[in-house]
Design a protein around this motif. Structure first.
Motif, PDB file in Angstrom:
ATOM      1  N   PHE A 225       0.800  -1.117  -0.110  1.00  0.00           N
ATOM      2  CA  PHE A 225       0.070  -0.168  -0.104  1.00  0.00           C
ATOM      3  C   PHE A 225       0.893   1.275   0.050  1.00  0.00           C
ATOM      4  CE2 PHE A 225      -2.631  -3.514   1.513  1.00  0.00           C
ATOM      5  CZ  PHE A 225      -3.833  -3.173   1.157  1.00  0.00           C
ATOM      6  N   GLY A 226       1.998   1.136   0.359  1.00  0.00           N
ATOM      7  CA  GLY A 226       3.028   2.311   0.151  1.00  0.00           C
ATOM      8  C   GLY A 226       4.055   2.322  -0.851  1.00  0.00           C
ATOM      9  N   ILE A 312     -11.895  -7.195  11.726  1.00  0.00           N
ATOM     10  CA  ILE A 312     -11.363  -6.450  10.524  1.00  0.00           C
ATOM     11  C   ILE A 312     -11.588  -4.897  10.747  1.00  0.00           C
ATOM     12  CG2 ILE A 312     -11.460  -5.897   7.910  1.00  0.00           C
ATOM     13  CD1 ILE A 312     -12.060  -8.840   7.603  1.00  0.00           C
ATOM     14  N   LEU A 313     -12.796  -4.526  11.000  1.00  0.00           N
ATOM     15  CA  LEU A 313     -12.956  -3.148  11.412  1.00  0.00           C
ATOM     16  C   LEU A 313     -12.322  -2.446  12.648  1.00  0.00           C
ATOM     17  CD1 LEU A 313     -17.095  -3.150  11.472  1.00  0.00           C
ATOM     18  CD2 LEU A 313     -15.355  -1.870   9.760  1.00  0.00           C
ATOM     19  N   LEU A 314     -11.982  -3.475  13.596  1.00  0.00           N
ATOM     20  CA  LEU A 314     -11.190  -2.722  14.562  1.00  0.00           C
ATOM     21  C   LEU A 314      -9.885  -2.594  14.100  1.00  0.00           C
ATOM     22  CD1 LEU A 314     -12.534  -4.842  17.503  1.00  0.00           C
ATOM     23  CD2 LEU A 314     -12.533  -2.476  17.376  1.00  0.00           C
ATOM     24  N   MET A 315      -9.169  -3.426  13.193  1.00  0.00           N
ATOM     25  CA  MET A 315      -7.805  -3.360  12.926  1.00  0.00           C
ATOM     26  C   MET A 315      -7.673  -2.667  11.888  1.00  0.00           C
ATOM     27  SD  MET A 315      -6.967  -7.534  12.470  1.00  0.00           S
ATOM     28  CE  MET A 315      -6.856  -8.532  13.939  1.00  0.00           C
ATOM     29  N   SER A 316      -8.801  -2.006  11.220  1.00  0.00           N
ATOM     30  CA  SER A 316      -8.804  -0.898  10.109  1.00  0.00           C
ATOM     31  C   SER A 316      -8.597   0.429  10.735  1.00  0.00           C
ATOM     32  CB  SER A 316     -10.035  -1.097   9.181  1.00  0.00           C
ATOM     33  OG  SER A 316     -11.159  -0.488  10.017  1.00  0.00           O
ATOM     34  N   GLY A 317      -8.884   0.654  12.046  1.00  0.00           N
ATOM     35  CA  GLY A 317      -8.646   1.882  12.541  1.00  0.00           C
ATOM     36  C   GLY A 317     -10.041   2.867  12.208  1.00  0.00           C
ATOM     37  N   LEU A 318     -11.052   2.157  11.753  1.00  0.00           N
ATOM     38  CA  LEU A 318     -12.201   2.637  11.526  1.00  0.00           C
ATOM     39  C   LEU A 318     -13.006   3.024  12.694  1.00  0.00           C
ATOM     40  CD1 LEU A 318     -13.531   1.497   7.983  1.00  0.00           C
ATOM     41  CD2 LEU A 318     -12.104   3.624   8.596  1.00  0.00           C
ATOM     42  N   VAL A 319     -13.221   2.158  13.635  1.00  0.00           N
ATOM     43  CA  VAL A 319     -13.941   1.881  14.905  1.00  0.00           C
ATOM     44  C   VAL A 319     -12.645   1.717  15.874  1.00  0.00           C
ATOM     45  CG1 VAL A 319     -15.795   1.000  13.617  1.00  0.00           C
ATOM     46  CG2 VAL A 319     -14.340  -0.618  14.775  1.00  0.00           C
ATOM     47  N   GLU A 320     -13.320   2.010  17.387  1.00  0.00           N
ATOM     48  CA  GLU A 320     -13.008   1.816  18.297  1.00  0.00           C
ATOM     49  C   GLU A 320     -13.897   1.225  19.499  1.00  0.00           C
ATOM     50  OE1 GLU A 320     -11.275   5.402  19.696  1.00  0.00           O
ATOM     51  OE2 GLU A 320     -13.071   6.269  19.691  1.00  0.00           O
ATOM     52  N   THR A 321     -13.389   0.303  20.400  1.00  0.00           N
ATOM     53  CA  THR A 321     -14.322  -0.262  21.199  1.00  0.00           C
ATOM     54  C   THR A 321     -13.930  -0.040  22.615  1.00  0.00           C
ATOM     55  OG1 THR A 321     -15.247  -2.697  21.355  1.00  0.00           O
ATOM     56  CG2 THR A 321     -12.909  -2.462  21.042  1.00  0.00           C
ATOM     57  N   ALA A 337     -18.989   9.636   7.158  1.00  0.00           N
ATOM     58  CA  ALA A 337     -19.963  10.905   7.068  1.00  0.00           C
ATOM     59  C   ALA A 337     -20.114  11.248   5.510  1.00  0.00           C
ATOM     60  CB  ALA A 337     -19.476  12.025   7.691  1.00  0.00           C
ATOM     61  N   MET A 338     -18.838  11.199   4.724  1.00  0.00           N
ATOM     62  CA  MET A 338     -18.463  11.668   3.546  1.00  0.00           C
ATOM     63  C   MET A 338     -19.021  10.520   2.458  1.00  0.00           C
ATOM     64  SD  MET A 338     -14.860  13.514   3.761  1.00  0.00           S
ATOM     65  CE  MET A 338     -14.876  13.967   1.864  1.00  0.00           C
ATOM     66  N   ARG A 339     -19.379   9.433   2.991  1.00  0.00           N
ATOM     67  CA  ARG A 339     -19.689   8.149   2.391  1.00  0.00           C
ATOM     68  C   ARG A 339     -18.422   8.004   1.001  1.00  0.00           C
ATOM     69  NH1 ARG A 339     -23.262   8.918   5.456  1.00  0.00           N
ATOM     70  NH2 ARG A 339     -25.247   8.028   5.302  1.00  0.00           N
ATOM     71  N   ASP A 340     -17.190   8.225   1.629  1.00  0.00           N
ATOM     72  CA  ASP A 340     -16.163   7.860   0.558  1.00  0.00           C
ATOM     73  C   ASP A 340     -15.863   6.474   0.894  1.00  0.00           C
ATOM     74  OD1 ASP A 340     -13.585   7.664  -0.471  1.00  0.00           O
ATOM     75  OD2 ASP A 340     -12.667   9.223   0.990  1.00  0.00           O
ATOM     76  N   TYR A 341     -16.752   5.643  -0.153  1.00  0.00           N
ATOM     77  CA  TYR A 341     -16.689   4.296  -0.280  1.00  0.00           C
ATOM     78  C   TYR A 341     -15.221   3.791  -0.844  1.00  0.00           C
ATOM     79  CZ  TYR A 341     -21.528   4.603   0.233  1.00  0.00           C
ATOM     80  OH  TYR A 341     -22.890   4.769   0.494  1.00  0.00           O
ATOM     81  N   ALA A 342     -14.738   4.426  -1.710  1.00  0.00           N
ATOM     82  CA  ALA A 342     -13.272   3.903  -2.224  1.00  0.00           C
ATOM     83  C   ALA A 342     -12.251   4.023  -1.103  1.00  0.00           C
ATOM     84  CB  ALA A 342     -12.924   4.921  -3.515  1.00  0.00           C
ATOM     85  N   GLN A 343     -12.508   4.924  -0.100  1.00  0.00           N
ATOM     86  CA  GLN A 343     -11.143   4.987   0.902  1.00  0.00           C
ATOM     87  C   GLN A 343     -11.546   3.990   1.921  1.00  0.00           C
ATOM     88  OE1 GLN A 343      -8.225   6.643   0.519  1.00  0.00           O
ATOM     89  NE2 GLN A 343      -7.686   5.343   2.361  1.00  0.00           N
ATOM     90  N   LEU A 344     -13.147   3.741   2.096  1.00  0.00           N
ATOM     91  CA  LEU A 344     -13.475   2.877   3.147  1.00  0.00           C
ATOM     92  C   LEU A 344     -12.980   1.348   2.905  1.00  0.00           C
ATOM     93  CD1 LEU A 344     -16.937   4.299   3.884  1.00  0.00           C
ATOM     94  CD2 LEU A 344     -15.212   3.731   5.627  1.00  0.00           C
ATOM     95  N   TYR A 345     -13.102   1.180   1.666  1.00  0.00           N
ATOM     96  CA  TYR A 345     -12.556  -0.080   1.268  1.00  0.00           C
ATOM     97  C   TYR A 345     -11.251  -0.396   0.987  1.00  0.00           C
ATOM     98  CZ  TYR A 345     -12.092  -4.121  -2.096  1.00  0.00           C
ATOM     99  OH  TYR A 345     -11.753  -5.259  -2.621  1.00  0.00           O
ATOM    100  N   GLU A 350      -6.860  -3.279   3.309  1.00  0.00           N
ATOM    101  CA  GLU A 350      -5.387  -3.296   3.936  1.00  0.00           C
ATOM    102  C   GLU A 350      -5.443  -4.138   5.272  1.00  0.00           C
ATOM    103  OE1 GLU A 350      -1.815  -0.249   5.129  1.00  0.00           O
ATOM    104  OE2 GLU A 350      -3.581   0.250   4.674  1.00  0.00           O
ATOM    105  N   ALA A 351      -6.441  -4.031   6.161  1.00  0.00           N
ATOM    106  CA  ALA A 351      -6.763  -4.474   7.432  1.00  0.00           C
ATOM    107  C   ALA A 351      -7.108  -6.193   7.179  1.00  0.00           C
ATOM    108  CB  ALA A 351      -7.855  -4.108   8.227  1.00  0.00           C
ATOM    109  N   THR A 352      -7.650  -6.584   6.096  1.00  0.00           N
ATOM    110  CA  THR A 352      -7.807  -7.885   5.735  1.00  0.00           C
ATOM    111  C   THR A 352      -6.601  -8.494   5.289  1.00  0.00           C
ATOM    112  OG1 THR A 352     -10.086  -7.400   5.115  1.00  0.00           O
ATOM    113  CG2 THR A 352      -9.485  -9.235   4.402  1.00  0.00           C
ATOM    114  N   LEU A 353      -5.743  -7.768   4.528  1.00  0.00           N
ATOM    115  CA  LEU A 353      -4.704  -8.566   3.708  1.00  0.00           C
ATOM    116  C   LEU A 353      -3.394  -8.768   4.584  1.00  0.00           C
ATOM    117  CD1 LEU A 353      -4.460  -7.279   0.285  1.00  0.00           C
ATOM    118  CD2 LEU A 353      -5.760  -9.264   1.091  1.00  0.00           C
ATOM    119  N   ARG A 354      -3.157  -7.441   5.648  1.00  0.00           N
ATOM    120  CA  ARG A 354      -2.083  -7.623   6.135  1.00  0.00           C
ATOM    121  C   ARG A 354      -2.079  -7.545   7.865  1.00  0.00           C
ATOM    122  NH1 ARG A 354       1.108  -8.924   2.391  1.00  0.00           N
ATOM    123  NH2 ARG A 354       2.968  -7.644   3.051  1.00  0.00           N
TER     124      ARG A 354
END
Length: 479
Positions: A225-226, A312-321, A337-345, A350-354
């Motif tokens: 990814f980098g 996966i959500l937790l590892m993506s940094g999109l949510v916290e618990t 909020a921006m419905r930025d589906y491309a960046q969300l995906y 990245e969380a799923t693969l790595r």
């Protein structure tokens, strides 16, 4: 009086001996010997080969676009390359699996009673085509070669080619009962369909070399990814929006815009989200997820896919618990909020693969290299033709062609699999069909029952989303 040479042919480095002893006419050339080896060992003439001798390298295949120092094997007699007892050479078959044979001159006789080619001894059954090389052979085998059948095939082949004057390749097909399609192009039906597999393999590898360059593959795999010259990029918005993983989590993420969600008293996601997730993932295009679900989706505790998504959500940094709730992070809040589906995906990918451990769905942490090589598999998938299904075994072989260790990873835990099937392929099939299906990268066929779902090969098609995920900076790839 006719002279004959005794040859001992042994596949190198096998965990148990695989050897054939042949008596062949001294006038035999290397091209004829190639066919005798194929028949005696039990190979199916599906791959390229190369003789390496003290006077050079010899083959029957030449590429005008990539000239080499290899010489034509036609007319090069055995006595030219094995002049005396004790002389040896090597015969390499299948440049992917690398079956290297040592051929030794062990004696010669002059005998008017000899006719044709004689099998004098055979030890060890031949490995199966495309089985991955000596690293994938079991430590022992009870399978034995059929000496009578081998001799019958050698006799028939000798009669067809030497006595009747038929060309070797059509004769080989007749001996094995293969159907010939076209005498001019010499293409054959199954099981010589491996030629088509080889063509696919060369297409993929040549395209990678032409577009990206193999020197970029290792840094890309290390940092997919980098690494800018070659990298995984966000897909088009509409494709990302329709990805199974995004469809499954978005309702819950949108609800989190207004409030945190509360876990159940047992610490699981609320049942309504579990059922909604599973409903979204029960898509006929990605049936592996549904087929591995053996219980009604009444709780996260019995729905593997819901647990996978939560982590996966937790590892993506999109949510916290916390112990009792889950809510959006600042990054998650902005993207949802921006419905930025491309960046969300991209964050979920990245969380799923790595980060997420794929071993959870096969109940085995064996063969971790399979997951770490996922960026290479994604790259190869992006180069497959659209709407052209290929088998998951073919995809496994393609990956192993670049990441050689895939076929050599040790397996310590006993994994159920069919006899003679590589258990690594079973793990690969389940993991990749599950996660590449979850991500919307592969579509695959359904299976009739749970056992078939975890053991049988599948036909895979790469989606438009899957083909959109590889990006590179053209300036860095000028070759």
């Amino acid at each position: 009086m006719p002279k004959y040479i005794d040859l001992e042919i042994t596949i190198n480095d096998t965990p148990y001996p695989i050897t054939r002893t042949l008596r062949v006419p001294a006038a035999t050339d290397l091209h004829q010997l190639h066919y005798y080896i194929q028949l005696a060992m039990g190979w199916e003439l599906s791959h390229l080969h190369l003789f390496t001798t003290t006077i050079g390298k010899f083959t029957d295949y030449f590429d005008d676009f990539e000239p080499s120092e290899d010489q034509p094997e036609f007319g090069i007699k055995i006595t030219d390359v094995l002049p005396r007892k004790g002389s040896s050479m090597t015969y390499l078959y299948d440049f992917g699996d690398d079956w290297k044979h040592t051929i030794r001159h062990i004696g010669s006789v002059i005998d008017a009673n000899e006719r044709g080619v004689r099998l004098r001894n055979a030890i060890g059954a031949c490995p199966k085509e495309d089985s991955g090389g000596v690293w994938n052979l079991p430590q022992r085998s009870t399978r034995k070669p059929d000496l009578t059948l081998i001799q019958q095939r050698l006799d028939e082949f000798y009669r067809l080619t030497v006595t009747d004057g038929e060309a070797p390749q059509p004769a080989f097909c007749k001996v094995h009962g293969f159907d010939q399609l076209d005498e001019d192009t010499e293409q054959f039906r199954h099981p010589l369909s491996n030629a088509a597999d080889q063509a696919m393999r060369f297409h993929i590898y040549d395209t990678i070399e032409d577009l990206y360059g193999f020197e970029h593959l290792q840094p890309f795999d290390n940092d997919p990814f980098g690494y800018r010259p070659l990298h995984i990029q966000a897909p088009p918005v509409e494709l990302a929006k329709d990805a199974p993983i995004v469809r499954a989590v978005m309702p819950m993420l949108i609800d989190m815009l207004s409030k945190q969600i509360k876990y159940t008293s047992s610490g699981y996601l609320p049942v309504k989200y579990v059922k909604a997730m599973f409903a979204e993932l029960s898509d006929n295009r990605y049936p592996m997820i549904r087929e591995l679900q053996r219980y009604q989706p009444s709780s996260e505790s019995v729905v593997k896919a819901a647990t996978v998504l939560r982590h996966i959500l937790l590892m993506s940094g999109l949510v916290e618990t916390t112990k009792t709730t889950m809510g959006l992070t600042l990054k998650g809040l902005e993207l949802v909020a921006m419905r930025d589906y491309a960046q969300l995906y991209l964050e979920l990918l990245e969380a799923t693969l790595r980060k997420f451990n794929w071993g959870c769905i096969t109940y085995s942490n064996e063969c971790p290299l399979q997951q770490s090589a996922a960026p290479i598999m994604l790259l190869q998938s992006s180069l497959l033709l659209p709407q052209t299904p290929v088998s998951d075994e073919m995809l496994y072989d393609l990956l192993a062609g670049i990441v050689a260790g895939i076929m050599r990873e040790p397996i310590e835990r006993k994994i159920w699999h069919e006899e003679d099937e590589d258990p690594r392929k079973l793990l690969f099939r389940q993991r990749y069909c599950y996660f590449f299906g979850l991500l919307g990268i592969w579509e695959h066929e359904a299976k009739p029952n749970f056992l078939a779902a975890i053991t049988e090969s599948r036909q895979i098609s790469v989606t438009e989303l899957g083909r959109s995920l590889i990006g590179f900076e053209r300036e860095a790839n000028v070759r």
